[in-house]
Write an enzyme that holds these catalytic residues in place. Structure first.
Site, PDB file in Angstrom:
ATOM      1  N   HIS A 265       0.851  -1.189   0.000  1.00 45.13           N
ATOM      2  CA  HIS A 265       0.000   0.000   0.000  1.00 45.13           C
ATOM      3  C   HIS A 265       0.884   1.234   0.000  1.00 45.13           C
ATOM      4  CE1 HIS A 265      -3.085   2.892   1.199  1.00 45.13           C
ATOM      5  NE2 HIS A 265      -3.934   2.015   0.688  1.00 45.13           N
ATOM      6  N   ASP A 316      -7.921  -5.091  -1.001  1.00 43.82           N
ATOM      7  CA  ASP A 316      -8.342  -5.959  -2.106  1.00 43.82           C
ATOM      8  C   ASP A 316      -8.015  -7.432  -1.876  1.00 43.82           C
ATOM      9  OD1 ASP A 316      -9.327  -3.925  -3.889  1.00 43.82           O
ATOM     10  OD2 ASP A 316      -7.260  -3.243  -3.999  1.00 43.82           O
TER      11      ASP A 316
HETATM   12  N1  COA Z   1       4.335  -7.488  -4.773  1.00 41.35           N
HETATM   13  C1  COA Z   1       5.686  -7.568  -4.866  1.00 41.35           C
HETATM   14  N2  COA Z   1       6.484  -6.531  -4.721  1.00 41.35           N
HETATM   15  C2  COA Z   1       5.911  -5.354  -4.456  1.00 41.35           C
HETATM   16  C3  COA Z   1       4.537  -5.191  -4.340  1.00 41.35           C
HETATM   17  C4  COA Z   1       3.742  -6.325  -4.509  1.00 41.35           C
HETATM   18  N3  COA Z   1       2.422  -6.245  -4.412  1.00 41.35           N
HETATM   19  N4  COA Z   1       4.238  -3.913  -4.099  1.00 41.35           N
HETATM   20  C5  COA Z   1       5.386  -3.259  -4.055  1.00 41.35           C
HETATM   21  N5  COA Z   1       6.399  -4.130  -4.280  1.00 41.35           N
HETATM   22  C6  COA Z   1       7.827  -3.842  -4.318  1.00 41.35           C
HETATM   23  C7  COA Z   1       8.136  -3.149  -5.629  1.00 41.35           C
HETATM   24  O1  COA Z   1       8.465  -4.066  -6.641  1.00 41.35           O
HETATM   25  C8  COA Z   1       9.322  -2.303  -5.225  1.00 41.35           C
HETATM   26  O2  COA Z   1      10.448  -3.102  -5.137  1.00 41.35           O
HETATM   27  P1  COA Z   1      11.868  -2.510  -5.567  1.00 41.35           P
HETATM   28  O3  COA Z   1      12.140  -1.388  -4.618  1.00 41.35           O
HETATM   29  O4  COA Z   1      12.784  -3.668  -5.420  1.00 41.35           O
HETATM   30  O5  COA Z   1      11.708  -2.039  -6.987  1.00 41.35           O
HETATM   31  C9  COA Z   1       8.958  -1.865  -3.805  1.00 41.35           C
HETATM   32  O6  COA Z   1       8.100  -2.889  -3.302  1.00 41.35           O
HETATM   33  C10 COA Z   1       8.236  -0.541  -3.764  1.00 41.35           C
HETATM   34  O7  COA Z   1       7.186  -0.630  -4.729  1.00 41.35           O
HETATM   35  P2  COA Z   1       6.261   0.579  -5.131  1.00 41.35           P
HETATM   36  O8  COA Z   1       5.382   0.202  -6.272  1.00 41.35           O
HETATM   37  O9  COA Z   1       7.104   1.799  -5.268  1.00 41.35           O
HETATM   38  O10 COA Z   1       5.402   0.693  -3.826  1.00 41.35           O
HETATM   39  P3  COA Z   1       4.344   1.761  -3.631  1.00 41.35           P
HETATM   40  O11 COA Z   1       4.211   1.977  -2.176  1.00 41.35           O
HETATM   41  O12 COA Z   1       4.572   2.926  -4.484  1.00 41.35           O
HETATM   42  O13 COA Z   1       3.046   1.070  -4.276  1.00 41.35           O
HETATM   43  C11 COA Z   1       1.134  -0.171  -4.522  1.00 41.35           C
HETATM   44  C12 COA Z   1       1.945   0.764  -3.596  1.00 41.35           C
HETATM   45  C13 COA Z   1      -0.190  -0.468  -3.846  1.00 41.35           C
HETATM   46  C14 COA Z   1       0.861   0.537  -5.853  1.00 41.35           C
HETATM   47  C15 COA Z   1       1.952  -1.451  -4.771  1.00 41.35           C
HETATM   48  O14 COA Z   1       2.236  -2.067  -3.525  1.00 41.35           O
HETATM   49  C16 COA Z   1       1.233  -2.399  -5.689  1.00 41.35           C
HETATM   50  O15 COA Z   1       1.307  -2.252  -6.903  1.00 41.35           O
HETATM   51  N6  COA Z   1       0.531  -3.425  -5.118  1.00 41.35           N
HETATM   52  C17 COA Z   1      -0.186  -4.372  -5.928  1.00 41.35           C
HETATM   53  C18 COA Z   1      -1.448  -3.749  -6.494  1.00 41.35           C
HETATM   54  C19 COA Z   1      -2.522  -3.569  -5.462  1.00 41.35           C
HETATM   55  O16 COA Z   1      -2.804  -4.441  -4.656  1.00 41.35           O
HETATM   56  N7  COA Z   1      -3.179  -2.401  -5.517  1.00 41.35           N
HETATM   57  C20 COA Z   1      -4.253  -2.057  -4.604  1.00 41.35           C
HETATM   58  C21 COA Z   1      -3.832  -0.983  -3.681  1.00 41.35           C
HETATM   59  S1  COA Z   1      -5.050  -0.673  -2.436  1.00 41.35           S
END
Ligand code: COA
Length: 379
Positions: A265, A316
């Protein structure tokens, strides 16, 4: 873009930047606390109803009995979507994405509510009531239309949660399911300035009408990294198929740098308080249906992601298996998010209209400058 602060904000995607003042909802990501208008989400999930929460988000306080009764009757009287919109939906390709259909159908509601163009409190509130009442009607209607079934007319004796399940399935939900679904709607109602909330609010600041702002919000919600994640979670569980295969599946996904849907998140760095409820409901549905594999797989993936990445499930993750075990097909999963989030969107739009402060971020320009135009023949 000139100052260091602005530059940092842009590079960080506005993370931690305050873009608006709001009393609607607050997320404390460190401690895993979500509040709506001062009330902790756990308290609301335990004691409140979705209709009460709608009132809370729109008016800033819980209703008394008379006010709640008035809102209930206004919403129930507005359940029917215009026949023209249902007829329009019947023309859409049956393989159209349910969120694309919802976006277009909600946008077209605008044609049938001229007063809804007004951004003053009375007209905007009337549009908010219609949208909140009809978004479920449209979402349920599309699932039936695309599956060649008759559209079920709303039942005015039912609340939003009961009526949605009734229009989707054609039969009334039992009291246990209806209550659980009502709580799911409470849990998804608001989440401060996340992607779709910010989108609606950003549109509202131009004094775009309520229907246009909500249409923009639906477009943002549809993305797989936002509301689309609940469908993606269930697809993942179906693809894994069995608890025995969960470990290998997660290892491969992480080795391939794929994201595990429903995990992580942008703000919560600990347990998402909504996941606490949905985990409980997924377990409850596993016991009720006598099919534990969806819950068991989810729990194992949660454990693995915590061990390997220190990450937690979001809203989710367990909503997917909860809905699935309630017999809800995958297609309406993300539209269901919208059936709830309409309350937060409309709340934010009303709040923005009431005190329309400018929201105008800047982009950090990283392109070329001072290029000389070369006529096409010379390129
Ligand atoms: N599975 C595996 N790795 C994940 C991950 C996941 N669901 N979410 C984040 N990461 C990893 C990323 O690959 C990244 O790794 P790195 O630093 O080695 O490149 C790191 O964690 C940071 O990721 P980032 O996308 O920058 O995190 P964020 O805090 O910006 O993103 C979300 C938050 C929710 C967008 C992200 O966690 C995600 O895409 N989750 C899956 C989609 C989801 O469930 N969305 C609903 C949100 S309520």
């Amino acid at each position: 873009m000139s100052t260091a602060t602005e530059s940092t904000a842009a590079a960080a995607g506005l993370r931690g930047v305050v873009a608006a003042q709001s009393s609607i909802g607050d997320v404390n990501g460190e401690e895993g606390i979500l509040i709506y208008q001062g009330y902790n989400i756990h308290d609301l999930a335990e004691h409140s109803t979705f209709e009460e929460v709608i009132y809370l988000l729109w008016h800033g306080r819980l209703p008394n009995a008379g006010e709640l009764a008035a809102l209930n009757s206004e919403i129930r009287a507005s359940y029917e979507a215009p026949a023209e919109v249902i007829a329009l939906m019947k023309q859409f390709p049956k393989d159209a994405d349910p969120m694309d259909v919802l976006r277009t159908a909600v946008s077209s509601l605008d044609f049938f509510d001229k007063a809804g163009h007004g951004t003053d409190r009375v007209n905007a509130m009337s549009a908010a009531v219609k949208l909140t009442a009809q978004i479920g009607t449209l979402a349920a209607a599309w699932d039936r239309i695309r599956n060649g079934k008759n559209v079920v007319a709303p039942d005015h004796s039912l609340n939003i949660a009961e009526n949605f399940l009734y229009m989707l399935r054609g039969t009334r939900a039992d009291a246990d399911e209806a209550h659980m679904f009502d709580v799911c709607l409470i849990l998804h109602a608001d989440q401060e300035l996340n992607a779709s909330q910010f989108t609606t609010r950003f549109a509202a600041r131009t004094l775009a009408d309520m229907y246009g702002c909500v249409t923009a919000g639906i477009a943002a919600l549809a993305g797989p990294l936002h509301g689309g994640a609940n469908t993606a979670v269930m697809k993942m569980l179906i693809e894994i198929g069995d608890l025995d295969k969960a470990d290998a599946w997660v290892d491969t996904a992480l080795a391939e740098h794929r994201k595990i849907m429903g995990i992580g998140h942008a703000v919560y760095k600990t347990e998402d308080p909504r996941a606490t409820w949905l985990r409980k409901y997924s377990k409850h549905m596993a016991e009720k249906t006598g099919t534990s594999k969806w819950f068991d797989m989810s729990q194992r993936i949660e454990q693995l992601m915590h061990e390997k990445k220190g990450m937690f499930p979001n809203v989710d993750f367990y909503s997917a298996s909860t809905y699935y075990m309630m017999g809800i097909p995958l297609d309406p999963f993300t539209p269901i998010f919208a059936v709830s989030r309409i309350s937060g969107w409309t709340g934010h739009i009303l709040e923005q209209y009431a005190n329309n402060k400018l929201i105008r971020p800047r982009a950090e320009y990283i392109g070329a400058r001072d290029l000389k135009y070369v006529p096409i023949g010379g390129r």
